[in-house]
Design a protein around this motif. Structure first.
Motif, PDB file in Angstrom:
ATOM      1  N   TYR A  31      36.245  48.624  46.536  1.00  0.00           N
ATOM      2  CA  TYR A  31      37.205  47.530  46.681  1.00  0.00           C
ATOM      3  C   TYR A  31      37.554  46.922  45.325  1.00  0.00           C
ATOM      4  N   THR A  32      38.802  46.448  45.234  1.00  0.00           N
ATOM      5  CA  THR A  32      39.278  45.849  43.991  1.00  0.00           C
ATOM      6  C   THR A  32      39.660  44.369  44.151  1.00  0.00           C
ATOM      7  N   LYS A  87      31.114  43.104  45.622  1.00  0.00           N
ATOM      8  CA  LYS A  87      31.519  44.478  45.924  1.00  0.00           C
ATOM      9  C   LYS A  87      32.305  44.576  47.229  1.00  0.00           C
ATOM     10  N   GLN A  88      32.427  43.464  47.931  1.00  0.00           N
ATOM     11  CA  GLN A  88      33.140  43.452  49.206  1.00  0.00           C
ATOM     12  C   GLN A  88      34.651  43.306  48.974  1.00  0.00           C
ATOM     13  N   PRO A  89      35.471  43.452  50.028  1.00  0.00           N
ATOM     14  CA  PRO A  89      36.919  43.249  49.909  1.00  0.00           C
ATOM     15  C   PRO A  89      37.228  41.751  49.770  1.00  0.00           C
ATOM     16  N   THR A  90      37.156  41.251  48.545  1.00  0.00           N
ATOM     17  CA  THR A  90      37.193  39.804  48.321  1.00  0.00           C
ATOM     18  C   THR A  90      38.537  39.172  48.665  1.00  0.00           C
ATOM     19  N   PHE A  91      39.614  39.962  48.672  1.00  0.00           N
ATOM     20  CA  PHE A  91      40.887  39.403  49.120  1.00  0.00           C
ATOM     21  C   PHE A  91      40.782  39.001  50.587  1.00  0.00           C
ATOM     22  N   GLY A  92      40.193  39.866  51.383  1.00  0.00           N
ATOM     23  CA  GLY A  92      39.984  39.530  52.793  1.00  0.00           C
ATOM     24  C   GLY A  92      39.024  38.373  52.966  1.00  0.00           C
ATOM     25  N   LEU A  93      38.002  38.302  52.116  1.00  0.00           N
ATOM     26  CA  LEU A  93      37.065  37.179  52.207  1.00  0.00           C
ATOM     27  C   LEU A  93      37.765  35.859  51.941  1.00  0.00           C
ATOM     28  N   SER A  94      38.733  35.858  51.028  1.00  0.00           N
ATOM     29  CA  SER A  94      39.469  34.619  50.753  1.00  0.00           C
ATOM     30  C   SER A  94      40.257  34.166  51.969  1.00  0.00           C
ATOM     31  N   LEU A  95      40.762  35.113  52.746  1.00  0.00           N
ATOM     32  CA  LEU A  95      41.498  34.776  53.969  1.00  0.00           C
ATOM     33  C   LEU A  95      40.550  34.270  55.051  1.00  0.00           C
ATOM     34  N   ILE A  96      39.334  34.824  55.099  1.00  0.00           N
ATOM     35  CA  ILE A  96      38.325  34.319  56.040  1.00  0.00           C
ATOM     36  C   ILE A  96      38.006  32.869  55.725  1.00  0.00           C
ATOM     37  N   LYS A 152      37.659  33.401  46.357  1.00  0.00           N
ATOM     38  CA  LYS A 152      36.526  34.322  46.266  1.00  0.00           C
ATOM     39  C   LYS A 152      35.294  33.560  46.712  1.00  0.00           C
ATOM     40  N   PRO A 153      34.240  34.230  47.131  1.00  0.00           N
ATOM     41  CA  PRO A 153      33.068  33.520  47.643  1.00  0.00           C
ATOM     42  C   PRO A 153      32.390  32.661  46.571  1.00  0.00           C
ATOM     43  N   VAL A 154      31.891  31.508  47.003  1.00  0.00           N
ATOM     44  CA  VAL A 154      31.147  30.607  46.119  1.00  0.00           C
ATOM     45  C   VAL A 154      29.774  30.356  46.728  1.00  0.00           C
ATOM     46  N   ILE A 155      28.737  30.683  45.981  1.00  0.00           N
ATOM     47  CA  ILE A 155      27.357  30.467  46.415  1.00  0.00           C
ATOM     48  C   ILE A 155      26.773  29.305  45.632  1.00  0.00           C
ATOM     49  N   THR A 166      39.036  31.135  38.855  1.00  0.00           N
ATOM     50  CA  THR A 166      39.911  31.208  40.030  1.00  0.00           C
ATOM     51  C   THR A 166      40.952  32.307  39.877  1.00  0.00           C
ATOM     52  N   VAL A 167      41.458  32.491  38.667  1.00  0.00           N
ATOM     53  CA  VAL A 167      42.541  33.456  38.444  1.00  0.00           C
ATOM     54  C   VAL A 167      42.067  34.715  37.728  1.00  0.00           C
ATOM     55  N   ASN A 168      40.781  34.790  37.418  1.00  0.00           N
ATOM     56  CA  ASN A 168      40.248  35.944  36.700  1.00  0.00           C
ATOM     57  C   ASN A 168      39.870  37.046  37.691  1.00  0.00           C
ATOM     58  N   PRO A 169      40.597  38.163  37.708  1.00  0.00           N
ATOM     59  CA  PRO A 169      40.298  39.223  38.689  1.00  0.00           C
ATOM     60  C   PRO A 169      38.963  39.910  38.439  1.00  0.00           C
ATOM     61  N   ASP A 170      38.401  39.740  37.252  1.00  0.00           N
ATOM     62  CA  ASP A 170      37.112  40.366  36.945  1.00  0.00           C
ATOM     63  C   ASP A 170      35.934  39.583  37.518  1.00  0.00           C
TER      64      ASP A 170
END
Length: 263
Positions: A260-261, A204-213, A101-104, A44-48
């Protein structure tokens, strides 16, 4: 780090967590709960790690609770199953839903009881064609937990949710997709490759924005229309200040692929 009941791998910014009690159809005992919670907390907190994949080893995804871990003695006082829900299952479901971040979820076989609802708590579910989903609680005189009574009617509607919960019938992967309960179905031999490709695409997507979605869609179920419009405004304000948005616009203007980072 070595774990007893799960397998963990990190590759190309994706964290892969595999439930690994195949002889028990990956049903949960206390030890597996603790291991899963530890890994998900770290990711959850690992940016990598920018996308998470959950799957099961062997011929099943997850059969829910390991009943042998909850021995019911007919001569003893009735067990308090709410303690297990409160201590383990509810925190797990909240972690999956709130993961930034996305969870599959890759459902390789049967997903029964809490196993079915853990899958529904993930953002995208891809199931092997031979997989199935069973709300097995009614067979034991229990109530669907792990968010089942919340996720199921929103995914398939009131009537179908009631039927699945009251009857406990097996639902095939193809039928689950047809009902809108899961995202996609893959040929058994292609499940792993399809999930990996999707996970690496999301990473590879803008995962910060995905978290807001994720946040917006989850809150929409209990917001009024006006409240949702306000939420969209507020989240868009946050998204517009992100490095990812700036990078996305610059890449578009420069006609190049964005880098994206997740910030």
């Amino acid at each position: 780090m070595d774990y007893q009941h799960i397998l963990v791998k990190e590759h190309n910014e994706v964290g892969y967590l595999t439930l690994n009690r195949p002889k028990q159809l990956n049903s949960f005992n206390v030890a597996m709960h603790q291991e899963v919670a530890e890994v998900l907390k770290n990711w959850t907190v690992n940016p990598d790690i920018r996308c998470v994949v959950i799957s099961g080893a062997g011929r099943g995804f997850c059969a829910g609770q390991d009943l042998s871990d909850r021995v019911v003695d007919p001569d003893a006082a009735a067990p308090d199953l709410g303690v297990s829900i409160e201590k383990f299952y509810n925190p797990l479901i909240k972690t999956l839903v709130n993961m930034p971040k996305p969870v599959i979820c890759a459902v390789n076989g049967v997903a029964a009881g809490a196993g079915a609802n853990i899958a529904l708590a993930c953002d995208l579910v891809i199931a092997a064609k031979s997989a199935s989903f069973i709300q097995a609680f009614c067979r034991l005189g229990l109530v669907p937990d792990s968010g089942g009574t919340w996720f199921l009617p929103r995914a398939v509607g009131h009537a179908r949710a009631m039927g699945l919960a009251l009857l406990g019938d097996k639902l095939s992967a193809e039928d689950a997709k047809q009902l809108g309960m899961i995202w996609d179905v893959a040929e058994d031999a292609e499940l792993q490759d399809q999930v990996t490709a999707l996970a690496e695409r999301l990473a590879k997507q803008p995962t910060f924005g995905l978290s807001l979605i994720k946040k917006a869609i989850h809150q929409s179920s209990h917001n009024t229309f006006e409240e949702q419009l306000i939420l969209e405004r507020d989240l868009q304000r946050i998204a517009g200040r992100s490095d990812d948005y700036r990078e996305g616009v610059q890449a578009f203007m420069q006609k190049r692929e964005p880098n994206y980072t997740g910030c």
